[in-house]
Design a protein around this motif. Structure first.
Motif, PDB file in Angstrom:
ATOM      1  N   UNK A   1     -21.216  35.285  30.521  1.00  0.00           N
ATOM      2  CA  UNK A   1     -21.899  34.513  29.488  1.00  0.00           C
ATOM      3  C   UNK A   1     -20.940  33.400  29.066  1.00  0.00           C
ATOM      4  N   UNK A   2     -21.415  32.192  29.149  1.00  0.00           N
ATOM      5  CA  UNK A   2     -20.600  31.029  28.802  1.00  0.00           C
ATOM      6  C   UNK A   2     -20.979  30.564  27.406  1.00  0.00           C
ATOM      7  N   UNK A   3     -19.968  30.451  26.548  1.00  0.00           N
ATOM      8  CA  UNK A   3     -20.170  30.061  25.162  1.00  0.00           C
ATOM      9  C   UNK A   3     -19.601  28.665  24.922  1.00  0.00           C
ATOM     10  N   UNK A   4     -20.394  27.850  24.277  1.00  0.00           N
ATOM     11  CA  UNK A   4     -19.911  26.566  23.790  1.00  0.00           C
ATOM     12  C   UNK A   4     -19.218  26.800  22.453  1.00  0.00           C
ATOM     13  N   UNK A   5     -18.142  26.072  22.205  1.00  0.00           N
ATOM     14  CA  UNK A   5     -17.411  26.210  20.953  1.00  0.00           C
ATOM     15  C   UNK A   5     -16.885  24.848  20.528  1.00  0.00           C
ATOM     16  N   UNK A   6     -16.649  24.703  19.239  1.00  0.00           N
ATOM     17  CA  UNK A   6     -16.183  23.412  18.725  1.00  0.00           C
ATOM     18  C   UNK A   6     -15.492  23.602  17.393  1.00  0.00           C
ATOM     19  N   UNK A   7     -14.687  22.606  17.022  1.00  0.00           N
ATOM     20  CA  UNK A   7     -14.032  22.629  15.739  1.00  0.00           C
ATOM     21  C   UNK A   7     -12.987  21.554  15.619  1.00  0.00           C
ATOM     22  N   UNK A   8     -12.341  21.492  14.460  1.00  0.00           N
ATOM     23  CA  UNK A   8     -11.243  20.522  14.298  1.00  0.00           C
ATOM     24  C   UNK A   8     -10.090  20.824  15.252  1.00  0.00           C
ATOM     25  N   UNK A   9      -9.960  22.084  15.612  1.00  0.00           N
ATOM     26  CA  UNK A   9      -8.975  22.515  16.589  1.00  0.00           C
ATOM     27  C   UNK A   9      -9.466  23.785  17.247  1.00  0.00           C
ATOM     28  N   UNK A  10      -8.990  24.035  18.446  1.00  0.00           N
ATOM     29  CA  UNK A  10      -9.346  25.252  19.174  1.00  0.00           C
ATOM     30  C   UNK A  10      -8.096  25.828  19.811  1.00  0.00           C
ATOM     31  N   UNK A  11      -8.129  27.116  20.096  1.00  0.00           N
ATOM     32  CA  UNK A  11      -7.009  27.776  20.747  1.00  0.00           C
ATOM     33  C   UNK A  11      -7.544  28.604  21.897  1.00  0.00           C
ATOM     34  N   UNK A  12      -6.650  29.347  22.531  1.00  0.00           N
ATOM     35  CA  UNK A  12      -7.096  30.229  23.606  1.00  0.00           C
ATOM     36  C   UNK A  12      -8.029  31.314  23.065  1.00  0.00           C
ATOM     37  N   UNK A  13      -7.947  31.570  21.769  1.00  0.00           N
ATOM     38  CA  UNK A  13      -8.804  32.585  21.150  1.00  0.00           C
ATOM     39  C   UNK A  13     -10.167  32.053  20.761  1.00  0.00           C
ATOM     40  N   UNK A  14     -10.288  30.736  20.636  1.00  0.00           N
ATOM     41  CA  UNK A  14     -11.583  30.177  20.294  1.00  0.00           C
ATOM     42  C   UNK A  14     -11.525  29.049  19.297  1.00  0.00           C
ATOM     43  N   UNK A  15     -12.699  28.748  18.745  1.00  0.00           N
ATOM     44  CA  UNK A  15     -12.887  27.636  17.811  1.00  0.00           C
ATOM     45  C   UNK A  15     -13.690  28.158  16.607  1.00  0.00           C
ATOM     46  N   UNK A  16     -13.756  27.364  15.537  1.00  0.00           N
ATOM     47  CA  UNK A  16     -14.498  27.832  14.357  1.00  0.00           C
ATOM     48  C   UNK A  16     -15.999  28.006  14.584  1.00  0.00           C
ATOM     49  N   UNK A  17     -16.584  27.148  15.431  1.00  0.00           N
ATOM     50  CA  UNK A  17     -18.033  27.176  15.606  1.00  0.00           C
ATOM     51  C   UNK A  17     -18.387  27.621  17.026  1.00  0.00           C
ATOM     52  N   UNK A  18     -19.462  28.408  17.112  1.00  0.00           N
ATOM     53  CA  UNK A  18     -19.863  28.986  18.395  1.00  0.00           C
ATOM     54  C   UNK A  18     -21.349  28.845  18.640  1.00  0.00           C
TER      55      UNK A  18
END
Length: 122
Positions: free
Chosen positions: A95-112
Motif C-alpha cells: 500500500x503506497x501512502x502519500x504524505x506531506x508537511x513542512x518537513x518529513x523524515x524516514x518515519x513520515x510526515x504530518x499529513x497522510x
C-alpha cells in the motif's frame, strides 16, 4: 487540516509500470504547509518505509531499493505529487501512502493520505 487523495494504484505484471498521483487540498494557507511531499509504502507485517520525497524546490530523497526505477515529481501549482514506478518487482507490492508537511523524515510526515494498493504479479 490538509487532505491528501491518492490515485493510480492497481495490478501490474513484473517489469511493468504505474503512475501514482496525489493531490493536496484543504488548509494550505502557505506553501510551507506542504513544503515536502512524498510517498511511503507498507506491506503486512512490516513497518511503513520511505519510498521517495521531494521538496518544493525540487530536492529529492529515494530509498535505495527504488533508485533508478521510481521517479518522484510534483506540480507546485496544483499541489500534486506523482510517483512513476518502472521496472516493477513483486517485492514492490504494498500500500503506497502519500504524505506531506513542512518537513518529513524516514518515519513520515504530518499529513497522510489513505493509501493506494499496488500489486505486482510475477
Amino acid at each position: 487540516q490538509v487532505q491528501l487523495v491518492e490515485s493510480g494504484g492497481g495490478l501490474v505484471q513484473a517489469g511493468g509500470s504505474l503512475r501514482l498521483s496525489c493531490a493536496a487540498s484543504g488548509n494550505i494557507f502557505s506553501t510551507n504547509v506542504i513544503a515536502v511531499m512524498g510517498w511511503y509504502r507498507q506491506t503486512p507485517g512490516k513497518q511503513r518505509e520511505l519510498v521517495a520525497t521531494q521538496t518544493r524546490g525540487g530536492s529529492t530523497v529515494y530509498a535505495d531499493s527504488v533508485k533508478g526505477r521510481f521517479t518522484i515529481s510534483r506540480d507546485n501549482a496544483k499541489n500534486t505529487v506523482y510517483l512513476q514506478l518502472n521496472s516493477l518487482k513483486p517485492e514492490d507490492t504494498a500500500v503506497y501512502y502519500c504524505a506531506a508537511g513542512p518537513g518529513c523524515s524516514s518515519d513520515g510526515c504530518p499529513y497522510w493520505g489513505k493509501g493506494t494498493l499496488v500489486t505486482v504479479s510475477s
